[in-house]
Design an enzyme around this catalytic site. Structure first.
Site, PDB file in Angstrom:
ATOM      1  CG  ASP A 102      -5.633  -1.708  -7.349  1.00 22.34           C
ATOM      2  OD1 ASP A 102      -5.483  -0.777  -8.145  1.00 22.34           O
ATOM      3  OD2 ASP A 102      -4.910  -1.914  -6.342  1.00 22.34           O
TER       4      ASP A 102
HETATM    5  N1  URA Z   1      -4.393   2.047  -3.640  1.00 23.90           N
HETATM    6  C1  URA Z   1      -4.247   0.803  -4.117  1.00 23.90           C
HETATM    7  O1  URA Z   1      -3.202   0.217  -3.988  1.00 23.90           O
HETATM    8  N2  URA Z   1      -5.275   0.226  -4.741  1.00 23.90           N
HETATM    9  C2  URA Z   1      -6.462   0.828  -4.908  1.00 23.90           C
HETATM   10  O2  URA Z   1      -7.381   0.242  -5.488  1.00 23.90           O
HETATM   11  C3  URA Z   1      -6.614   2.130  -4.402  1.00 23.90           C
HETATM   12  C4  URA Z   1      -5.553   2.707  -3.776  1.00 23.90           C
END
Ligand code: URA
Length: 232
Positions: A102
Site C-alpha cells: 500500500d
Molecule cells: N497488508 C496490508 O494491509 N498492506 C500492505 O501493504 C501489505 C500487506
C-alpha cells in the site's frame, strides 16, 4: 540478439534513436572501439558514452519502499518507479513489482522483469512467507495470535478463510506478523477484524530475505543466491 534491439529494449531510446547513438560512435566496447548495430559483443563489454550498459534482463531488485510511494506505473502521485533510473521505465520486458505494498506501507519490495519468477513468488501455492511489523493504535488483546493461527479468520467480503498466520507480540502495540498469502490490504484488515487499527506497517522480510540496512528509497540488484533466500 542484435545490439540495436538489445540497447533499445534496455530503454536507451527507440530503434531510430539508438541507431543515431551508433552513428555518433557513442556505443563502444570496453577498449573504446566503436561498435556497429549488428556486432556481437558480450553484454559486460558494451559501453554507452563510456559507461557500462544497464543490467541485462533477468533483473531482480530489492527496494526499501518509503511511505507515500505507490506500486503502480500510472498513479498520479509518487511511484516506486520514480526511485529508479528514468530509462528503466522503458525497459522491455518491463520491470514489475512483485505484488504490491500500500502507499502507506514501507519496507521490502521486489521488482523484476522475470515473469516466471514473479509468479513463483506470488503464487498462493508457493506459500512464501511475508513478514510485517505493525504499529497499532490500541494494545493487543492477547487472543489475536490464536485467531490468526487458526486458519478460520474470514475477512469482510471474502468467501474463504485466511490461511494460518503467525503473530509475535513485540510490545503492547507492536507485533510481527508472518503471512503466506497476499490478499488486498491483508494485514490492515486482519488487525481491523480484531477491533484494532494499524497505524504504521513495514514489510521486513520475504522468506529469509531482509532489507539488511538498506535505507528508505534505496534499492540494489540481487544475485541468484539472494533471490533463492525468498524460497528458504
Ligand atoms: N497488508 C496490508 O494491509 N498492506 C500492505 O501493504 C501489505 C500487506
Amino acid at each position: 540478439m542484435k545490439l540495436l534491439r538489445l540497447i533499445a529494449n534496455l530503454g536507451y531510446g527507440s530503434r531510430k534513436e539508438v541507431t543515431q547513438l551508433f552513428r555518433e560512435g557513442r556505443i563502444t566496447d570496453a577498449t573504446g572501439e566503436v561498435l556497429y548495430a549488428d556486432d556481437k559483443v558480450a553484454h559486460a563489454d558494451i559501453r554507452v558514452d563510456g559507461g557500462p550498459l544497464d543490467p541485462p534482463t533477468g533483473l531482480v531488485l530489492l527496494m526499501h519502499k518509503p511511505v507515500g510511494y505507490t506500486c503502480s506505473r500510472k498513479d498520479a502521485g509518487r511511484l516506486v518507479y520514480d526511485l529508479l533510473p528514468p530509462r528503466w521505465r522503458r525497459r522491455e520486458p518491463a520491470l514489475s513489482t512483485v505484488g504490491r505494498l500500500d502507499r502507506d506501507t514501507s519496507g521490502l519490495l521486489l521488482l523484476t522483469d522475470d515473469g516466471a519468477l514473479l509468479h513463483r513468488i506470488i503464487s498462493p501455492k508457493a506459500s512464501v512467507a511475508k513478514i510485517y511489523e505493525a504499529t497499532l493504535a490500541r494494545d493487543l488483546r492477547g487472543d489475536e495470535g490464536d485467531l490468526f493461527a487458526s486458519g478460520t479468520l474470514m475477512l469482510e467480503s471474502e468467501t474463504t478463510p485466511l490461511a494460518p498466520a503467525r503473530l509475535e507480540v513485540l510490545e503492547p502495540r507492536r507485533a510481527r506478523l508472518t503471512v503466506t498469502e497476499g490478499r488486498y490490504h491483508q494485514v490492515r484488515r486482519m488487525f481491523a477484524a480484531t477491533g484494532n487499527h494499524v497505524e504504521a506497517l513495514e514489510r521486513v522480510a520475504i522468506g529469509r530475505l531482509g532489507l539488511d540496512g538498506l535505507a528508505p528509497g534505496g534499492w540494489r540488484a540481487l544475485d541468484p543466491a539472494e533471490v533463492a533466500r525468498v524460497f528458504d
